[in-house]
Design a protein around this motif. Structure first.
Motif, PDB file in Angstrom:
ATOM      1  N   ARG A 180       0.833  -1.206   0.000  1.00 48.21           N
ATOM      2  CA  ARG A 180       0.000   0.000   0.000  1.00 48.21           C
ATOM      3  C   ARG A 180       0.867   1.255   0.000  1.00 48.21           C
ATOM      4  O   ARG A 180       0.557   2.235  -0.685  1.00 48.21           O
ATOM      5  CB  ARG A 180      -0.946  -0.008   1.215  1.00 48.21           C
ATOM      6  CG  ARG A 180      -1.869   1.160   1.255  1.00 48.21           C
ATOM      7  CD  ARG A 180      -2.812   1.182   0.059  1.00 48.21           C
ATOM      8  NE  ARG A 180      -3.685   2.343   0.127  1.00 48.21           N
ATOM      9  CZ  ARG A 180      -3.901   3.178  -0.882  1.00 48.21           C
ATOM     10  NH1 ARG A 180      -3.350   2.969  -2.068  1.00 48.21           N
ATOM     11  NH2 ARG A 180      -4.692   4.219  -0.726  1.00 48.21           N
ATOM     12  N   LEU A 181       1.978   1.227   0.730  1.00 54.49           N
ATOM     13  CA  LEU A 181       2.895   2.360   0.747  1.00 54.49           C
ATOM     14  C   LEU A 181       3.447   2.627  -0.659  1.00 54.49           C
ATOM     15  O   LEU A 181       3.543   3.781  -1.087  1.00 54.49           O
ATOM     16  CB  LEU A 181       4.029   2.096   1.734  1.00 54.49           C
ATOM     17  CG  LEU A 181       5.058   3.194   1.907  1.00 54.49           C
ATOM     18  CD1 LEU A 181       4.412   4.481   2.414  1.00 54.49           C
ATOM     19  CD2 LEU A 181       6.136   2.727   2.873  1.00 54.49           C
ATOM     20  N   CYS A 182       3.795   1.577  -1.370  1.00 55.26           N
ATOM     21  CA  CYS A 182       4.281   1.736  -2.751  1.00 55.26           C
ATOM     22  C   CYS A 182       3.192   2.318  -3.647  1.00 55.26           C
ATOM     23  O   CYS A 182       3.462   3.188  -4.483  1.00 55.26           O
ATOM     24  CB  CYS A 182       4.785   0.401  -3.302  1.00 55.26           C
ATOM     25  SG  CYS A 182       6.376  -0.107  -2.604  1.00 55.26           S
ATOM     26  N   GLU A 183       1.948   1.861  -3.477  1.00 55.58           N
ATOM     27  CA  GLU A 183       0.841   2.418  -4.268  1.00 55.58           C
ATOM     28  C   GLU A 183       0.693   3.913  -4.020  1.00 55.58           C
ATOM     29  O   GLU A 183       0.554   4.703  -4.957  1.00 55.58           O
ATOM     30  CB  GLU A 183      -0.474   1.720  -3.917  1.00 55.58           C
ATOM     31  CG  GLU A 183      -0.595   0.322  -4.425  1.00 55.58           C
ATOM     32  CD  GLU A 183      -1.866  -0.372  -3.907  1.00 55.58           C
ATOM     33  OE1 GLU A 183      -2.622   0.225  -3.112  1.00 55.58           O
ATOM     34  OE2 GLU A 183      -2.083  -1.533  -4.309  1.00 55.58           O
ATOM     35  N   LEU A 184       0.682   4.314  -2.747  1.00 56.93           N
ATOM     36  CA  LEU A 184       0.539   5.729  -2.400  1.00 56.93           C
ATOM     37  C   LEU A 184       1.691   6.552  -2.985  1.00 56.93           C
ATOM     38  O   LEU A 184       1.482   7.662  -3.502  1.00 56.93           O
ATOM     39  CB  LEU A 184       0.495   5.909  -0.879  1.00 56.93           C
ATOM     40  CG  LEU A 184      -0.739   5.356  -0.169  1.00 56.93           C
ATOM     41  CD1 LEU A 184      -0.519   5.315   1.341  1.00 56.93           C
ATOM     42  CD2 LEU A 184      -1.974   6.169  -0.525  1.00 56.93           C
ATOM     43  N   THR A 185       2.896   6.013  -2.915  1.00 53.06           N
ATOM     44  CA  THR A 185       4.080   6.706  -3.437  1.00 53.06           C
ATOM     45  C   THR A 185       3.976   6.892  -4.942  1.00 53.06           C
ATOM     46  O   THR A 185       4.227   7.979  -5.471  1.00 53.06           O
ATOM     47  CB  THR A 185       5.354   5.921  -3.068  1.00 53.06           C
ATOM     48  OG1 THR A 185       5.408   5.771  -1.651  1.00 53.06           O
ATOM     49  CG2 THR A 185       6.605   6.619  -3.566  1.00 53.06           C
ATOM     50  N   GLU A 186       3.597   5.837  -5.658  1.00 53.93           N
ATOM     51  CA  GLU A 186       3.474   5.918  -7.114  1.00 53.93           C
ATOM     52  C   GLU A 186       2.361   6.873  -7.524  1.00 53.93           C
ATOM     53  O   GLU A 186       2.510   7.625  -8.498  1.00 53.93           O
ATOM     54  CB  GLU A 186       3.247   4.526  -7.689  1.00 53.93           C
ATOM     55  CG  GLU A 186       4.463   3.637  -7.561  1.00 53.93           C
ATOM     56  CD  GLU A 186       4.200   2.176  -7.892  1.00 53.93           C
ATOM     57  OE1 GLU A 186       3.025   1.805  -8.163  1.00 53.93           O
ATOM     58  OE2 GLU A 186       5.163   1.384  -7.879  1.00 53.93           O
ATOM     59  N   GLU A 187       1.247   6.856  -6.791  1.00 53.30           N
ATOM     60  CA  GLU A 187       0.134   7.756  -7.108  1.00 53.30           C
ATOM     61  C   GLU A 187       0.551   9.213  -6.991  1.00 53.30           C
ATOM     62  O   GLU A 187       0.196  10.034  -7.832  1.00 53.30           O
ATOM     63  CB  GLU A 187      -1.056   7.489  -6.177  1.00 53.30           C
ATOM     64  CG  GLU A 187      -1.782   6.199  -6.444  1.00 53.30           C
ATOM     65  CD  GLU A 187      -2.772   5.829  -5.341  1.00 53.30           C
ATOM     66  OE1 GLU A 187      -3.050   6.659  -4.445  1.00 53.30           O
ATOM     67  OE2 GLU A 187      -3.269   4.683  -5.369  1.00 53.30           O
ATOM     68  N   LYS A 188       1.287   9.557  -5.954  1.00 57.16           N
ATOM     69  CA  LYS A 188       1.638  10.963  -5.717  1.00 57.16           C
ATOM     70  C   LYS A 188       2.877  11.412  -6.479  1.00 57.16           C
ATOM     71  O   LYS A 188       2.914  12.527  -7.002  1.00 57.16           O
ATOM     72  CB  LYS A 188       1.845  11.231  -4.230  1.00 57.16           C
ATOM     73  CG  LYS A 188       2.237  12.685  -3.975  1.00 57.16           C
ATOM     74  CD  LYS A 188       1.852  13.189  -2.659  1.00 57.16           C
ATOM     75  CE  LYS A 188       2.143  14.685  -2.558  1.00 57.16           C
ATOM     76  NZ  LYS A 188       1.841  15.214  -1.261  1.00 57.16           N
ATOM     77  N   PHE A 189       3.906  10.561  -6.546  1.00 54.93           N
ATOM     78  CA  PHE A 189       5.188  11.008  -7.093  1.00 54.93           C
ATOM     79  C   PHE A 189       5.522  10.417  -8.453  1.00 54.93           C
ATOM     80  O   PHE A 189       6.491  10.825  -9.081  1.00 54.93           O
ATOM     81  CB  PHE A 189       6.312  10.696  -6.096  1.00 54.93           C
ATOM     82  CG  PHE A 189       6.120  11.384  -4.780  1.00 54.93           C
ATOM     83  CD1 PHE A 189       6.330  12.749  -4.660  1.00 54.93           C
ATOM     84  CD2 PHE A 189       5.708  10.675  -3.659  1.00 54.93           C
ATOM     85  CE1 PHE A 189       6.140  13.396  -3.459  1.00 54.93           C
ATOM     86  CE2 PHE A 189       5.519  11.311  -2.442  1.00 54.93           C
ATOM     87  CZ  PHE A 189       5.732  12.681  -2.341  1.00 54.93           C
ATOM     88  N   GLY A 190       4.737   9.448  -8.924  1.00 58.98           N
ATOM     89  CA  GLY A 190       5.002   8.826 -10.211  1.00 58.98           C
ATOM     90  C   GLY A 190       6.123   7.807 -10.131  1.00 58.98           C
ATOM     91  O   GLY A 190       6.688   7.547  -9.073  1.00 58.98           O
ATOM     92  N   GLY A 191       6.440   7.227 -11.264  1.00 58.48           N
ATOM     93  CA  GLY A 191       7.493   6.221 -11.329  1.00 58.48           C
ATOM     94  C   GLY A 191       7.096   4.956 -10.592  1.00 58.48           C
ATOM     95  O   GLY A 191       5.941   4.755 -10.227  1.00 58.48           O
ATOM     96  N   GLY A 192       8.055   4.106 -10.387  1.00 58.54           N
ATOM     97  CA  GLY A 192       7.822   2.877  -9.647  1.00 58.54           C
ATOM     98  C   GLY A 192       8.411   2.984  -8.260  1.00 58.54           C
ATOM     99  O   GLY A 192       9.478   3.557  -8.071  1.00 58.54           O
ATOM    100  N   ALA A 193       7.711   2.463  -7.283  1.00 56.94           N
ATOM    101  CA  ALA A 193       8.207   2.460  -5.905  1.00 56.94           C
ATOM    102  C   ALA A 193       8.778   1.084  -5.596  1.00 56.94           C
ATOM    103  O   ALA A 193       8.158   0.065  -5.898  1.00 56.94           O
ATOM    104  CB  ALA A 193       7.090   2.807  -4.934  1.00 56.94           C
ATOM    105  N   ILE A 194       9.966   1.071  -5.007  1.00 57.59           N
ATOM    106  CA  ILE A 194      10.654  -0.175  -4.681  1.00 57.59           C
ATOM    107  C   ILE A 194      10.920  -0.172  -3.181  1.00 57.59           C
ATOM    108  O   ILE A 194      11.585   0.724  -2.664  1.00 57.59           O
ATOM    109  CB  ILE A 194      11.976  -0.302  -5.459  1.00 57.59           C
ATOM    110  CG1 ILE A 194      11.704  -0.173  -6.965  1.00 57.59           C
ATOM    111  CG2 ILE A 194      12.676  -1.617  -5.124  1.00 57.59           C
ATOM    112  CD1 ILE A 194      12.951   0.034  -7.788  1.00 57.59           C
TER     113      ILE A 194
END
Length: 185
Positions: free
Chosen positions: A54-68
């Motif tokens: 879920r943290l990766c989803e939130l990160t990608e939604e707000k900042f773009g790119g892929g979250a790792i």
């Protein structure tokens, strides 16, 4: 995160690296956070990515790119706080924990400093460590665990140091205790 083993230190650091392309668009965000992915706890029978997903989803939604997501020190039972009275291990709890961590991540994004042409360096160290766990020794001797054991009950392990500009990352096998990391700070 909290340390569920009383008396052990808490590591509340959040590691963050953002990679951007030539037009300043986010390509990837690397997140390094301590804490077992267990907001849903052990009674959960649903296959989930728990709070890191879920943290990766939130990160990608707000900042773009892929979250790792990379797990930082997990030893000493670093974990989301135990639920309060009447609180259940459900998706609502997972969402609360994810959003609380995401708020810290947002503050971290505001503090980032851009580096021009960072240099990548990698170093590897292999070394023998003594086996102190008697159960591990027994499982190794009986062939249940298939790992080469060297003279004097030692096993071979390795640690990596990765430097990217001003960022230093160290890998450790297994679950590192926060007090071990305090020795290298």
């Amino acid at each position: 995160m909290v340390n569920l083993n009383e008396g052990e230190p808490v590591d509340d650091a959040l590691g963050l690296i953002v990679f951007r392309d030539e037009s300043a668009r986010t390509v990837a965000v690397l997140l390094n956070i301590n804490g077992h992915p267990e907001a849903m706890w052990s009674d959960n029978k649903i296959l989930t990515a728990d709070y890191p997903g879920r943290l990766c989803e939130l990160t990608e939604e707000k900042f773009g790119g892929g979250a790792i997501f990379f797990s930082a020190d997990l030893g000493a039972m670093m974990s989301p706080a135990r639920p309060g009275p009447g609180e259940t291990h459900d998706f609502a709890r997972l969402e609360r924990i994810s959003r609380r961590i995401f708020q810290d991540l947002e503050r971290g994004m505001e503090r980032l400093v851009e580096e021009e042409n960072p240099v990548l360096v990698h170093k590897l160290a292999r070394f023998l460590v003594p086996i102190e766990n008697e159960r591990f020794k027994l499982l190794s001797e009986t062939g249940i665990i298939k790992r080469e054991v060297y003279e004097g009950d030692h096993i071979l392990t390795q640690v990596h140091l990765i430097e990217l500009g001003s960022v230093q990352m160290v890998t450790f096998p297994g679950e590192v205790y926060p007090k071990m990391l305090s020795l290298i700070h």
